[in-house]
Design a protein around this motif. Sequence first.
Motif, mmCIF file in Angstrom:
data_model
loop_
_atom_site.group_PDB
_atom_site.id
_atom_site.type_symbol
_atom_site.label_atom_id
_atom_site.label_comp_id
_atom_site.label_asym_id
_atom_site.label_seq_id
_atom_site.Cartn_x
_atom_site.Cartn_y
_atom_site.Cartn_z
ATOM 1 N N VAL A 1 0.846 -1.184 0.000
ATOM 2 C CA VAL A 1 0.000 0.000 0.000
ATOM 3 C C VAL A 1 0.885 1.240 0.000
ATOM 4 C CG1 VAL A 1 -1.801 1.292 1.185
ATOM 5 C CG2 VAL A 1 -1.815 -1.217 1.242
ATOM 6 N N LYS A 2 0.672 2.113 -0.973
ATOM 7 C CA LYS A 2 1.435 3.357 -1.050
ATOM 8 C C LYS A 2 0.467 4.525 -0.954
ATOM 9 C CE LYS A 2 5.135 3.677 -3.452
ATOM 10 N NZ LYS A 2 6.161 3.779 -4.516
ATOM 11 N N THR A 3 0.814 5.501 -0.107
ATOM 12 C CA THR A 3 -0.018 6.679 0.105
ATOM 13 C C THR A 3 0.542 7.860 -0.668
ATOM 14 O OG1 THR A 3 -0.650 5.931 2.322
ATOM 15 C CG2 THR A 3 -0.979 8.260 1.809
ATOM 16 N N TYR A 4 -0.337 8.572 -1.360
ATOM 17 C CA TYR A 4 0.034 9.780 -2.095
ATOM 18 C C TYR A 4 -0.769 10.952 -1.538
ATOM 19 C CZ TYR A 4 2.016 6.548 -5.540
ATOM 20 O OH TYR A 4 2.745 5.561 -6.160
ATOM 21 N N TYR A 5 -0.148 12.123 -1.539
ATOM 22 C CA TYR A 5 -0.793 13.351 -1.088
ATOM 23 C C TYR A 5 -0.887 14.296 -2.277
ATOM 24 C CZ TYR A 5 0.653 11.190 3.249
ATOM 25 O OH TYR A 5 0.860 10.281 4.259
ATOM 26 N N TYR A 6 -1.960 15.074 -2.333
ATOM 27 C CA TYR A 6 -2.156 15.903 -3.525
ATOM 28 C C TYR A 6 -2.890 17.189 -3.207
ATOM 29 C CZ TYR A 6 -7.055 14.367 -3.652
ATOM 30 O OH TYR A 6 -8.377 14.139 -3.351
ATOM 31 N N CYS A 7 -2.710 18.171 -4.088
ATOM 32 C CA CYS A 7 -3.448 19.431 -4.047
ATOM 33 C C CYS A 7 -3.995 19.733 -5.431
ATOM 34 C CB CYS A 7 -2.553 20.598 -3.620
ATOM 35 S SG CYS A 7 -2.129 20.643 -1.879
ATOM 36 N N ILE A 8 -5.192 20.298 -5.477
ATOM 37 C CA ILE A 8 -5.739 20.864 -6.704
ATOM 38 C C ILE A 8 -5.310 22.326 -6.698
ATOM 39 C CG2 ILE A 8 -7.801 21.211 -8.097
ATOM 40 C CD1 ILE A 8 -7.195 18.254 -7.343
ATOM 41 N N VAL A 9 -4.410 22.697 -7.587
ATOM 42 C CA VAL A 9 -3.727 23.987 -7.492
ATOM 43 C C VAL A 9 -4.419 25.085 -8.287
ATOM 44 C CG1 VAL A 9 -1.557 25.194 -7.863
ATOM 45 C CG2 VAL A 9 -1.526 22.816 -7.102
ATOM 46 N N SER A 10 -4.735 24.820 -9.543
ATOM 47 C CA SER A 10 -5.096 25.905 -10.461
ATOM 48 C C SER A 10 -6.569 26.281 -10.457
ATOM 49 C CB SER A 10 -4.673 25.534 -11.890
ATOM 50 O OG SER A 10 -5.408 24.408 -12.345
ATOM 51 N N ASP A 11 -7.447 25.393 -9.990
ATOM 52 C CA ASP A 11 -8.879 25.681 -10.033
ATOM 53 C C ASP A 11 -9.282 26.456 -8.775
ATOM 54 O OD1 ASP A 11 -11.773 25.493 -9.933
ATOM 55 O OD2 ASP A 11 -11.573 23.987 -11.517
ATOM 56 N N PRO A 12 -9.821 27.671 -8.928
ATOM 57 C CA PRO A 12 -10.193 28.464 -7.745
ATOM 58 C C PRO A 12 -11.356 27.876 -6.958
ATOM 59 C CG PRO A 12 -10.988 29.531 -9.744
ATOM 60 C CD PRO A 12 -10.114 28.386 -10.185
ATOM 61 N N PHE A 13 -12.041 26.882 -7.533
ATOM 62 C CA PHE A 13 -13.154 26.241 -6.836
ATOM 63 C C PHE A 13 -12.890 24.743 -6.713
ATOM 64 C CE2 PHE A 13 -14.956 29.997 -8.960
ATOM 65 C CZ PHE A 13 -15.353 30.704 -7.828
ATOM 66 N N GLY A 14 -11.680 24.416 -6.261
ATOM 67 C CA GLY A 14 -11.311 23.021 -6.062
ATOM 68 C C GLY A 14 -11.860 22.463 -4.762
ATOM 69 N N PRO A 15 -11.613 21.185 -4.488
ATOM 70 C CA PRO A 15 -12.165 20.535 -3.288
ATOM 71 C C PRO A 15 -11.723 21.162 -1.974
ATOM 72 C CG PRO A 15 -11.385 18.906 -4.867
ATOM 73 C CD PRO A 15 -10.925 20.233 -5.376
ATOM 74 N N ALA A 16 -10.557 21.823 -1.929
ATOM 75 C CA ALA A 16 -10.132 22.466 -0.681
ATOM 76 C C ALA A 16 -10.987 23.686 -0.379
ATOM 77 C CB ALA A 16 -8.660 22.859 -0.769
ATOM 78 N N VAL A 17 -11.492 24.335 -1.429
ATOM 79 C CA VAL A 17 -12.295 25.549 -1.263
ATOM 80 C C VAL A 17 -13.764 25.208 -1.033
ATOM 81 C CG1 VAL A 17 -12.990 27.729 -2.335
ATOM 82 C CG2 VAL A 17 -10.674 26.852 -2.688
ATOM 83 N N ILE A 18 -14.269 24.195 -1.719
ATOM 84 C CA ILE A 18 -15.653 23.774 -1.520
ATOM 85 C C ILE A 18 -15.750 23.047 -0.185
ATOM 86 C CG2 ILE A 18 -17.537 22.332 -2.383
ATOM 87 C CD1 ILE A 18 -16.417 22.722 -5.185
ATOM 88 N N PRO A 19 -16.526 23.529 0.758
ATOM 89 C CA PRO A 19 -16.549 22.920 2.097
ATOM 90 C C PRO A 19 -17.263 21.583 2.109
ATOM 91 C CG PRO A 19 -18.163 24.683 1.955
ATOM 92 C CD PRO A 19 -17.394 24.717 0.662
ATOM 93 N N PRO A 20 -16.845 20.681 2.999
ATOM 94 C CA PRO A 20 -17.579 19.425 3.153
ATOM 95 C C PRO A 20 -18.930 19.684 3.801
ATOM 96 C CG PRO A 20 -15.881 19.622 4.836
ATOM 97 C CD PRO A 20 -15.681 20.770 3.896
#
Length: 206
Positions: free
Chosen positions: A117-136
């Motif tokens: 099992v390998k874990t990867y970490y990621y960011c959505i960088v260029s979209d101003p309405f990516g998952p980090a900005v859209i609240p859960p």
Amino acid sequence: MGSLSPTSEQREHIFDLALVDDVPCIVAAKALIPRAAVVVYPHEWVFETLEQARQHLTQSPQLVSALSSLIMSVNVIQGVSSEAVIDPVQHIVDNLPRIAFSYQITSLSADGETEQVKTYYYCIVSDPFGPAVIPPAADGTTPMLASFVFVDQRTMKAYTVLFPGWIKQNAENEDGFFTADDDDEDTIPEQTVITRGPLLAFQPIS
């Protein structure tokens, strides 16, 4: 090794930022039929360790600038004041739990007997309405958009997908595909507050 992928193609934004009861929210920029509310985000910045993340950040001022802007956008949605930053790289590392997510890929060892099992970490960088900005969605509520991570086994590139998870499955359409009949009934009205389903958030790593 982690990867720093090229910026995704520019596309029309279907979301917008608006005040709802004096609270900053992500809303539908226009009325959206179900198929128009499916969003695929390429994982643009991927890393496996904090050392690797720091290396990428040190080597790419453009990445630092993009992630700093992302943090400010998240601050707006979360009602957090943006303060002066002395060390941008450390500032981004400190904020990774707020802007980064993770996923795992399971594979078999060469002998075919052991799972790896390998874990990867990621960011959505260029979209101003990516998952980090859209609240859960709040606990106990249904998100406007469900979410999952998809890995293309041919290229090993990964994507986060948001889609209208609240749409009921038509009994006569058991494969679950959207139909023309769904559009009018299930359209997301303009200015609807957008929330997303849960994603596995970044956890501090060494």
